[in-house]
Design a protein around this motif. Structure first.
Motif, PDB file in Angstrom:
ATOM      1  N   LEU A  60      -4.870   8.063   0.174  1.00  0.00           N
ATOM      2  CA  LEU A  60      -5.341   7.225   1.014  1.00  0.00           C
ATOM      3  C   LEU A  60      -6.995   7.379   0.770  1.00  0.00           C
ATOM      4  O   LEU A  60      -7.658   6.192   1.081  1.00  0.00           O
ATOM      5  CB  LEU A  60      -5.120   7.513   2.671  1.00  0.00           C
ATOM      6  CG  LEU A  60      -4.105   6.455   3.356  1.00  0.00           C
ATOM      7  CD1 LEU A  60      -3.923   6.814   4.453  1.00  0.00           C
ATOM      8  CD2 LEU A  60      -4.713   5.173   3.157  1.00  0.00           C
ATOM      9  N   LEU A  95       0.796  -1.141   0.018  1.00  0.00           N
ATOM     10  CA  LEU A  95       0.091  -0.014  -0.112  1.00  0.00           C
ATOM     11  C   LEU A  95       0.934   1.363   0.045  1.00  0.00           C
ATOM     12  O   LEU A  95       0.361   2.274   0.359  1.00  0.00           O
ATOM     13  CB  LEU A  95      -0.857  -0.008   1.313  1.00  0.00           C
ATOM     14  CG  LEU A  95      -1.975  -1.043   1.413  1.00  0.00           C
ATOM     15  CD1 LEU A  95      -2.697  -1.119   2.682  1.00  0.00           C
ATOM     16  CD2 LEU A  95      -2.950  -1.280   0.213  1.00  0.00           C
ATOM     17  N   CYS A 154      -5.419  -5.611   1.897  1.00  0.00           N
ATOM     18  CA  CYS A 154      -6.815  -5.546   2.868  1.00  0.00           C
ATOM     19  C   CYS A 154      -7.232  -6.857   2.830  1.00  0.00           C
ATOM     20  O   CYS A 154      -7.775  -7.217   3.691  1.00  0.00           O
ATOM     21  CB  CYS A 154      -7.507  -4.448   2.355  1.00  0.00           C
ATOM     22  SG  CYS A 154      -6.747  -2.623   2.691  1.00  0.00           S
ATOM     23  N   ILE A 188      -8.517  -5.196  -2.613  1.00  0.00           N
ATOM     24  CA  ILE A 188      -7.282  -4.439  -2.307  1.00  0.00           C
ATOM     25  C   ILE A 188      -6.340  -5.686  -1.650  1.00  0.00           C
ATOM     26  O   ILE A 188      -6.643  -6.227  -0.682  1.00  0.00           O
ATOM     27  CB  ILE A 188      -7.382  -3.393  -1.466  1.00  0.00           C
ATOM     28  CG1 ILE A 188      -8.176  -2.395  -1.882  1.00  0.00           C
ATOM     29  CG2 ILE A 188      -5.944  -2.609  -1.210  1.00  0.00           C
ATOM     30  CD1 ILE A 188      -8.782  -1.324  -0.762  1.00  0.00           C
ATOM     31  N   THR A 231      -8.654   6.928  -1.893  1.00  0.00           N
ATOM     32  CA  THR A 231      -9.037   5.689  -2.969  1.00  0.00           C
ATOM     33  C   THR A 231      -9.261   4.408  -1.822  1.00  0.00           C
ATOM     34  O   THR A 231     -10.374   3.743  -2.325  1.00  0.00           O
ATOM     35  CB  THR A 231      -7.998   5.493  -3.937  1.00  0.00           C
ATOM     36  OG1 THR A 231      -7.757   6.627  -4.731  1.00  0.00           O
ATOM     37  CG2 THR A 231      -8.473   4.218  -4.625  1.00  0.00           C
ATOM     38  N   LEU A 232      -8.442   4.304  -1.195  1.00  0.00           N
ATOM     39  CA  LEU A 232      -8.529   3.058  -0.237  1.00  0.00           C
ATOM     40  C   LEU A 232      -9.647   3.237   0.622  1.00  0.00           C
ATOM     41  O   LEU A 232     -10.711   2.166   0.841  1.00  0.00           O
ATOM     42  CB  LEU A 232      -7.315   2.750   0.685  1.00  0.00           C
ATOM     43  CG  LEU A 232      -7.161   1.563   1.462  1.00  0.00           C
ATOM     44  CD1 LEU A 232      -5.637   1.192   1.654  1.00  0.00           C
ATOM     45  CD2 LEU A 232      -7.676   2.001   3.071  1.00  0.00           C
ATOM     46  N   ARG A 233     -10.010   4.373   1.309  1.00  0.00           N
ATOM     47  CA  ARG A 233     -11.078   4.672   2.116  1.00  0.00           C
ATOM     48  C   ARG A 233     -12.640   4.365   1.479  1.00  0.00           C
ATOM     49  O   ARG A 233     -13.659   3.786   1.926  1.00  0.00           O
ATOM     50  CB  ARG A 233     -11.012   6.031   2.562  1.00  0.00           C
ATOM     51  CG  ARG A 233     -10.066   6.279   3.694  1.00  0.00           C
ATOM     52  CD  ARG A 233     -10.081   7.671   4.096  1.00  0.00           C
ATOM     53  NE  ARG A 233      -8.722   8.127   4.965  1.00  0.00           N
ATOM     54  CZ  ARG A 233      -8.004   8.794   4.463  1.00  0.00           C
ATOM     55  NH1 ARG A 233      -8.076   9.758   3.254  1.00  0.00           N
ATOM     56  NH2 ARG A 233      -6.924   9.109   5.474  1.00  0.00           N
ATOM     57  N   ALA A 268     -13.174  -3.969   0.233  1.00  0.00           N
ATOM     58  CA  ALA A 268     -11.577  -4.170   0.928  1.00  0.00           C
ATOM     59  C   ALA A 268     -11.109  -5.453   0.310  1.00  0.00           C
ATOM     60  O   ALA A 268      -9.753  -5.266   0.127  1.00  0.00           O
ATOM     61  CB  ALA A 268     -11.922  -4.406   2.304  1.00  0.00           C
ATOM     62  N   HIS A 324     -13.030   0.714   0.774  1.00  0.00           N
ATOM     63  CA  HIS A 324     -13.736   0.297   1.778  1.00  0.00           C
ATOM     64  C   HIS A 324     -15.024   0.332   2.488  1.00  0.00           C
ATOM     65  O   HIS A 324     -16.069  -0.413   2.750  1.00  0.00           O
ATOM     66  CB  HIS A 324     -12.926   0.403   3.299  1.00  0.00           C
ATOM     67  CG  HIS A 324     -11.510  -0.150   3.486  1.00  0.00           C
ATOM     68  ND1 HIS A 324     -11.301  -0.841   4.720  1.00  0.00           N
ATOM     69  CD2 HIS A 324     -10.489  -0.582   2.673  1.00  0.00           C
ATOM     70  CE1 HIS A 324     -10.247  -1.633   4.355  1.00  0.00           C
ATOM     71  NE2 HIS A 324      -9.864  -1.434   3.444  1.00  0.00           N
TER      72      HIS A 324
END
Length: 339
Positions: free
Chosen positions: A302, A284, A320, A317, A304-306, A314, A309
């Motif tokens: 970050l 990551l 994740c 990823i 994009t990751l949020r 998740a 989720h």
């Protein structure tokens, strides 16, 4: 999936996914300082409200990825990542930005043993100079000599966690390969004695075991052995690995939302910025502190990751999908259905 469902799940997940358990001694977060109370309030509120704020509350700063032990349950023992030591210029760059942004907390380790770093005291002192109110680290305490104990006290370290399985020589040395039971117990006792001799209350000392199978029915003995030697006694549940669960579990969809992207971020020894303290291989990674700011990674990279989720994606990823926190949640749900 609407936002109200996401938020409800986030509240439940943040409570259920905590694998750490304090079972005796002081509450190390009991603090009347207004800034500290704000820090702990935001630690709980930000993930519940899905609000990351403008800067992480906490940074995991890896002063070294090397370790002096080969513990059988530790990913560091088996992972083949490059070992190194963080340079002073990197630490200074991190803490200069963090100080300007009002960082509340930092832990000076990630994958390795921080007492291996010869400049650790300098790093701790600079963090305190920059206004970080909760500076701490985890250690196996094998290298906690008289000089290093005094260094930790004099540097202003707020607390440290000693990783130690149980209360008996055979079990401990089986799980902490390369360590000597009597020597490490003596090291911990020396630190507390030197702290009291210095008329100081810091660093607070927590003993923390990984809950290996042999320890599960012996927690009362574990507490009895340590309660007068340290300030707090605790344990961590053993985290599941990809190898110990179903091969398909990493691809299972769920509405799980991780609290970490709303609380903390990690800087590896070479300055690589990554989103998670469980991201051992930097999957990551968002850049290097030499070329990008912590704040930009937090507010832009970050996001994009949020969003993934929040959408229940998740599992898409890689890091994740195989995260021990997420797998723990899925395993618990599977076991609940069976029962």
């Amino acid at each position: 999936m609407n936002s109200s469902v996401d938020l409800t799940n986030m509240v439940k997940t943040a409570e259920k996914d905590n694998i750490h358990h304090d079972i005796a001694g002081e509450d190390l977060f009991a603090n009347d300082d207004d800034k500290f109370r704000t820090y702990r309030r935001l630690w709980n509120e930000n993930p519940h409200n899905l609000n990351p704020g403008s800067f992480p509350l906490h940074l995991d700063i890896e002063v070294t990825s090397a370790c002096n032990l080969k513990c059988p349950f530790c990913a560091t023992t088996y992972s083949k990542f490059e070992n190194g030591f963080m340079e002073w210029k990197t630490v200074k760059k991190i803490l200069d930005e963090a100080g300007e942004e009002g960082l509340y907390a930092c832990k000076f380790n990630f994958r390795g043993e921080p007492l291996l770093h010869k400049e650790l005291g300098r790093f701790i002192r600079y963090a305190k100079k920059k206004g970080v109110i909760d500076v701490f680290l985890n250690t196996n305490a094998v290298l906690l000599t008289d000089d290093k104990a005094k260094m930790l006290i004099d540097s202003g370290l707020d607390r440290l966690t000693v990783s130690f399985e149980g209360f008996e020589k055979t079990l401990y040395e089986k799980n902490r390969t390369g360590a000597k039971f009597e020597e490490v117990v003596a090291n911990v006792e020396r630190l507390r004695n030197l702290r009291e001799k210095a008329c100081s209350t810091k660093p607070k000392i927590r003993i923390q075991a990984v809950l290996v199978p042999e320890l599960k029915d012996c927690l009362s003995e574990y507490v009895s052995f340590w309660k007068d030697k340290v300030d707090q006694v605790s344990y961590n549940e053993m985290e599941p690995s990809v190898d110990t669960v179903s091969n398909n579990i990493t691809s299972i969809k769920s509405s799980w939302i991780c609290p970490f992207p709303y609380q903390r971020m990690t800087v590896m020894w070479d300055g690589t910025l990554t989103a998670c303290k469980n991201d051992y291989y930097g999957k990551l990674a968002m850049g290097n502190i030499d070329s990008v700011s912590i704040k930009k990674c937090w507010t832009d990279s970050l996001e994009t990751l949020r969003k993934l989720h929040k959408k229940g994606q998740a599992h898409d990823i890689e890091a994740c999908g195989e995260c021990p926190l997420r797998m723990s949640e899925l395993i618990k749900k599977k076991e609940a259905k069976v029962n």
